[in-house]
Design an enzyme around this catalytic site. Structure first.
Site, PDB file in Angstrom:
ATOM      1  N   ARG A  11       0.834  -1.204   0.000  1.00 57.18           N
ATOM      2  CA  ARG A  11       0.000   0.000   0.000  1.00 57.18           C
ATOM      3  C   ARG A  11       0.868   1.253   0.000  1.00 57.18           C
ATOM      4  O   ARG A  11       0.610   2.206  -0.742  1.00 57.18           O
ATOM      5  CB  ARG A  11      -0.930   0.023   1.214  1.00 57.18           C
ATOM      6  CG  ARG A  11      -1.907   1.199   1.183  1.00 57.18           C
ATOM      7  CD  ARG A  11      -2.630   1.386   2.503  1.00 57.18           C
ATOM      8  NE  ARG A  11      -1.747   1.775   3.575  1.00 57.18           N
ATOM      9  CZ  ARG A  11      -1.228   3.006   3.732  1.00 57.18           C
ATOM     10  NH1 ARG A  11      -1.498   3.951   2.879  1.00 57.18           N
ATOM     11  NH2 ARG A  11      -0.446   3.285   4.752  1.00 57.18           N
ATOM     12  N   GLN A  17       3.789   5.657  -5.661  1.00 55.56           N
ATOM     13  CA  GLN A  17       3.687   5.702  -7.126  1.00 55.56           C
ATOM     14  C   GLN A  17       2.626   6.705  -7.570  1.00 55.56           C
ATOM     15  O   GLN A  17       2.836   7.471  -8.513  1.00 55.56           O
ATOM     16  CB  GLN A  17       3.375   4.314  -7.681  1.00 55.56           C
ATOM     17  CG  GLN A  17       4.519   3.339  -7.556  1.00 55.56           C
ATOM     18  CD  GLN A  17       4.120   1.909  -7.911  1.00 55.56           C
ATOM     19  OE1 GLN A  17       2.952   1.541  -7.891  1.00 55.56           O
ATOM     20  NE2 GLN A  17       5.119   1.092  -8.221  1.00 55.56           N
ATOM     21  N   TYR A  18       1.479   6.710  -6.890  1.00 56.11           N
ATOM     22  CA  TYR A  18       0.421   7.655  -7.236  1.00 56.11           C
ATOM     23  C   TYR A  18       0.869   9.084  -6.966  1.00 56.11           C
ATOM     24  O   TYR A  18       0.574   9.998  -7.743  1.00 56.11           O
ATOM     25  CB  TYR A  18      -0.868   7.355  -6.471  1.00 56.11           C
ATOM     26  CG  TYR A  18      -1.452   5.999  -6.777  1.00 56.11           C
ATOM     27  CD1 TYR A  18      -1.477   5.498  -8.080  1.00 56.11           C
ATOM     28  CD2 TYR A  18      -1.972   5.201  -5.770  1.00 56.11           C
ATOM     29  CE1 TYR A  18      -2.006   4.247  -8.361  1.00 56.11           C
ATOM     30  CE2 TYR A  18      -2.506   3.950  -6.043  1.00 56.11           C
ATOM     31  CZ  TYR A  18      -2.524   3.479  -7.339  1.00 56.11           C
ATOM     32  OH  TYR A  18      -3.051   2.245  -7.605  1.00 56.11           O
ATOM     33  N   PHE A  33       3.381  25.557 -11.409  1.00 54.45           N
ATOM     34  CA  PHE A  33       4.029  24.529 -10.592  1.00 54.45           C
ATOM     35  C   PHE A  33       5.478  24.339 -11.026  1.00 54.45           C
ATOM     36  O   PHE A  33       6.375  24.227 -10.194  1.00 54.45           O
ATOM     37  CB  PHE A  33       3.256  23.204 -10.684  1.00 54.45           C
ATOM     38  CG  PHE A  33       3.807  22.130  -9.799  1.00 54.45           C
ATOM     39  CD1 PHE A  33       3.606  22.167  -8.424  1.00 54.45           C
ATOM     40  CD2 PHE A  33       4.548  21.080 -10.322  1.00 54.45           C
ATOM     41  CE1 PHE A  33       4.119  21.181  -7.595  1.00 54.45           C
ATOM     42  CE2 PHE A  33       5.063  20.093  -9.509  1.00 54.45           C
ATOM     43  CZ  PHE A  33       4.847  20.148  -8.138  1.00 54.45           C
ATOM     44  N   LEU A  50      22.142  30.509   3.904  1.00 61.63           N
ATOM     45  CA  LEU A  50      21.832  31.772   4.575  1.00 61.63           C
ATOM     46  C   LEU A  50      21.172  31.607   5.942  1.00 61.63           C
ATOM     47  O   LEU A  50      21.275  32.510   6.774  1.00 61.63           O
ATOM     48  CB  LEU A  50      20.933  32.629   3.676  1.00 61.63           C
ATOM     49  CG  LEU A  50      21.537  33.050   2.337  1.00 61.63           C
ATOM     50  CD1 LEU A  50      20.476  33.720   1.476  1.00 61.63           C
ATOM     51  CD2 LEU A  50      22.732  33.966   2.552  1.00 61.63           C
ATOM     52  N   GLU A  71      -0.138  24.904  -4.392  1.00 66.15           N
ATOM     53  CA  GLU A  71      -0.266  24.912  -5.858  1.00 66.15           C
ATOM     54  C   GLU A  71      -0.822  23.581  -6.366  1.00 66.15           C
ATOM     55  O   GLU A  71      -1.653  23.551  -7.281  1.00 66.15           O
ATOM     56  CB  GLU A  71       1.078  25.212  -6.506  1.00 66.15           C
ATOM     57  CG  GLU A  71       1.003  25.392  -7.998  1.00 66.15           C
ATOM     58  CD  GLU A  71       0.231  26.626  -8.421  1.00 66.15           C
ATOM     59  OE1 GLU A  71      -0.741  26.482  -9.194  1.00 66.15           O
ATOM     60  OE2 GLU A  71       0.587  27.730  -7.985  1.00 66.15           O
ATOM     61  N   GLU A  87     -18.593  25.179 -19.368  1.00 69.18           N
ATOM     62  CA  GLU A  87     -19.526  26.300 -19.364  1.00 69.18           C
ATOM     63  C   GLU A  87     -19.354  27.092 -18.063  1.00 69.18           C
ATOM     64  O   GLU A  87     -19.139  26.515 -16.998  1.00 69.18           O
ATOM     65  CB  GLU A  87     -20.980  25.825 -19.526  1.00 69.18           C
ATOM     66  CG  GLU A  87     -21.526  25.010 -18.380  1.00 69.18           C
ATOM     67  CD  GLU A  87     -21.121  23.543 -18.416  1.00 69.18           C
ATOM     68  OE1 GLU A  87     -21.304  22.870 -17.403  1.00 69.18           O
ATOM     69  OE2 GLU A  87     -20.599  23.078 -19.450  1.00 69.18           O
ATOM     70  N   HIS A  89     -19.873  28.923 -14.675  1.00 65.49           N
ATOM     71  CA  HIS A  89     -20.787  28.767 -13.541  1.00 65.49           C
ATOM     72  C   HIS A  89     -20.177  29.517 -12.373  1.00 65.49           C
ATOM     73  O   HIS A  89     -18.971  29.452 -12.153  1.00 65.49           O
ATOM     74  CB  HIS A  89     -20.974  27.286 -13.195  1.00 65.49           C
ATOM     75  CG  HIS A  89     -22.088  27.057 -12.217  1.00 65.49           C
ATOM     76  ND1 HIS A  89     -21.939  27.272 -10.875  1.00 65.49           N
ATOM     77  CD2 HIS A  89     -23.357  26.648 -12.405  1.00 65.49           C
ATOM     78  CE1 HIS A  89     -23.082  27.004 -10.262  1.00 65.49           C
ATOM     79  NE2 HIS A  89     -23.961  26.609 -11.180  1.00 65.49           N
ATOM     80  N   LYS A  96     -12.279  28.243  -8.329  1.00 72.27           N
ATOM     81  CA  LYS A  96     -10.985  28.570  -8.935  1.00 72.27           C
ATOM     82  C   LYS A  96     -10.378  29.817  -8.309  1.00 72.27           C
ATOM     83  O   LYS A  96      -9.167  29.883  -8.067  1.00 72.27           O
ATOM     84  CB  LYS A  96     -11.131  28.740 -10.442  1.00 72.27           C
ATOM     85  CG  LYS A  96     -11.342  27.433 -11.184  1.00 72.27           C
ATOM     86  CD  LYS A  96     -11.351  27.682 -12.677  1.00 72.27           C
ATOM     87  CE  LYS A  96     -11.261  26.387 -13.442  1.00 72.27           C
ATOM     88  NZ  LYS A  96     -10.986  26.611 -14.864  1.00 72.27           N
TER      89      LYS A  96
END
Length: 119
Positions: A11, A17-18, A33, A50, A71, A87, A89, A96
């Site tokens: 798992r 991997q994902y 990104f 620094l 991000e 479309e 909305h 967003k």
């Protein structure tokens, strides 16, 4: 709820991997990104050089890593919104815009952290 049947080490390997697939997809498809990854590439050595102690170095590097995290989440929201339809909305626009605001505040945080660490 989906159950993959993977447990234990398998798992963890699959999850890794994902995660790598997600990183690669964001790097390939999201200009912001890519830019922030290159900021990280520059920021890590700078922070190590620094920063005066481990806390300062951690805050400087961590702030940029947090920006990448925000991000990625913003890009995920945008992908899901775009998947549901192109479309206009008001809720899609709001989602967003909120993601964009989160990225803005993460960038602001990077600036504040670096400013105080270097002043």
């Amino acid at each position: 709820m989906a159950y993959s049947g993977n447990t234990g080490l398998k798992r963890i390997i699959k999850a890794g991997q994902y995660s790598w697939q997600g990183f690669r997809a964001a790097y390939k498809h999201e200009e912001a990104f890519r830019q922030e990854v290159w900021v990280l590439v520059v920021a890590v050595p700078l922070a190590l050089w620094l920063g005066e102690n481990a806390v300062e170095k951690t805050l400087m590097i961590g702030s940029v890593l947090l920006l990448l995290i925000v991000e990625l989440l913003n890009s995920a929201v945008e992908a899901v919104v775009d998947r549901t339809g192109m479309e206009p909305h008001k809720l899609s626009g709001r989602a967003k815009d909120m993601g964009s605001a989160a990225v803005f505040f993460a960038i602001l945080m990077v600036g504040v952290v670096w400013f105080f660490m270097l002043s």
